[in-house]
Design a protein around this motif. Sequence first.
Motif, PDB file in Angstrom:
ATOM      1  N   ASP A   5      28.767 -15.926  52.287  1.00  0.00           N
ATOM      2  CA  ASP A   5      29.309 -17.231  51.884  1.00  0.00           C
ATOM      3  C   ASP A   5      29.378 -18.154  53.119  1.00  0.00           C
ATOM      4  N   ASN A  22      27.258 -21.189  45.126  1.00  0.00           N
ATOM      5  CA  ASN A  22      28.657 -21.602  45.069  1.00  0.00           C
ATOM      6  C   ASN A  22      29.097 -22.223  46.398  1.00  0.00           C
ATOM      7  N   GLN A  29      23.317 -11.514  42.989  1.00  0.00           N
ATOM      8  CA  GLN A  29      24.594 -11.898  43.574  1.00  0.00           C
ATOM      9  C   GLN A  29      24.462 -12.784  44.811  1.00  0.00           C
ATOM     10  N   TYR A  30      23.476 -12.477  45.671  1.00  0.00           N
ATOM     11  CA  TYR A  30      23.339 -13.272  46.896  1.00  0.00           C
ATOM     12  C   TYR A  30      23.082 -14.747  46.549  1.00  0.00           C
ATOM     13  N   THR A  46      26.285 -16.452  45.143  1.00  0.00           N
ATOM     14  CA  THR A  46      27.238 -16.674  46.248  1.00  0.00           C
ATOM     15  C   THR A  46      26.789 -17.881  47.078  1.00  0.00           C
ATOM     16  N   MET A  89      31.035 -15.563  42.961  1.00  0.00           N
ATOM     17  CA  MET A  89      30.724 -15.018  44.291  1.00  0.00           C
ATOM     18  C   MET A  89      30.546 -13.509  44.282  1.00  0.00           C
ATOM     19  N   SER A  90      31.329 -12.821  43.461  1.00  0.00           N
ATOM     20  CA  SER A  90      31.384 -11.366  43.652  1.00  0.00           C
ATOM     21  C   SER A  90      31.427 -10.615  42.327  1.00  0.00           C
ATOM     22  N   ALA A 127      36.250 -20.914  46.663  1.00  0.00           N
ATOM     23  CA  ALA A 127      36.143 -19.578  47.253  1.00  0.00           C
ATOM     24  C   ALA A 127      37.464 -19.084  47.819  1.00  0.00           C
ATOM     25  N   VAL A 140      30.176 -10.308  51.045  1.00  0.00           N
ATOM     26  CA  VAL A 140      30.200 -11.552  50.261  1.00  0.00           C
ATOM     27  C   VAL A 140      30.774 -12.687  51.108  1.00  0.00           C
TER      28      VAL A 140
END
Length: 394
Positions: free
Chosen positions: A378, A332, A325-326, A329, A130-131, A104, A374
């Motif tokens: 994270d 990861n 996406q959530y 993220t 992540m994004s 990240a 994000v």
Amino acid sequence: MQTITVLGATGSIGLSTLDVVNRHPDRYRVFALTGNQQYKQLIDLAKQCAARYVVIADESYYPQAIEYAGEVSLGADVLTGSLALQQVASAAEVDCVMAAIVGAAGLLPTLAAVKAGKRVLLANKESLVMSGELFMQAVIDHNATLLPIDSEHNAIFQCLPQDFTRAQLTDSGISNILLTGSGGPFLHIQESELVSVTPQQACAHPNWEMGRKISVDSATMMNKGLEFIEACWLFGLQADDIKVVLHPQSVIHSMVQYIDGSVIAQMGNPDMRTPIAYGLAYPHRIHAGVDALDFSSISAFTFDKPCPQRYPNLYLAIDAFKHGQYATTALNAANEVAVDAFLAEQIKFTDIASINESVLNSIEPVQLTSIQDVIEFDAQARSVARRILTGIMA
Ligand code: NDP
């Protein structure tokens, strides 16, 4: 002549990049090199290639770095901190940025290069995981050129029709993307033995030499899961457009299947200098220092389907992509915490998947509409992962 910043210069991809760059002094000049803690190696590399700046990201190593730079009479400025990473990635003098920081930590500097409209060679898959949507929108908004360096994505890029854009999958007659993976070092051991494998065994990949984090990810096949997500964002794919294929020889780096029955594959020896050279010189080809593939020495090409019991992380990642996406993220973040703990011998290899799954089950769906969102999410997922980790270690 292209001027280059290499983010993560002291790592496996960074060193391979410098190897290719140094073969072509007439084409490439180094502007800046960055590392995190390995300040001596970083400064020696910067001296060899006459870089103008070095950035040692971890500020606690800055005093030693300054002292060593003086000892070796380094003719470059030494900077530190995360802002400095972003500055050398976006400086006006820079044409091209190799994004090869692990994890990240690579997101903000890579995004800085994108927002400055650079040609970005993307090795740091975690930034897209992540994004993805925000990242790809930034590429469009800032007219950046994004070239995939991960060998699989580079292979897919080479097998797609020329001028393929993300909206054209069905118009281009593509039926599937076949994402290949070797299965890592534990393809053939008994599943019951996975619980006791060591970090050293996990990092001993049969075909590729890589950094420790991605090596563990390859052993769990989380790496293939992260690549699955990366491919979806890079090429505008849905989960159903991609099939993961086990190919233990790592000679075919991925394939594109067309509706007329054709399959186009990209092949080569497993050496990251090939995709790096492709990204550096695109649309041209340059020597990468990689031996030509010798077909007479390849006795078999085999293919299989990855088993969910052996590789639960792969299927967690595919599922996370479907959730949004959530979830990618959070996955990861959880995975970085779990892999660090495994490498520090605090947990078992099989705990990595348990931690990842528990984090995914613990978080609530949320819309991430900015990079700040994000980063905060994270951090939240990391603290959930650390709590679960503490429970496992107790
Ligand atoms: P390495 O661990 O070998 O190198 C990582 C680099 O990032 C080093 O320069 C390291 O500095 C730097 N770094 C680590 N943490 C930080 C931080 N917090 N802030 C700034 N810099 C940091 O990794 P790899 O080269 O193997 O992988 C790099 C990226 O490329 C990963 O995202 C990986 O998934 C991807 N990739 C790698 C492939 C490979 O073959 N290795 C293939 C495809 C993709 P220091 O050395 O000082 O710690």
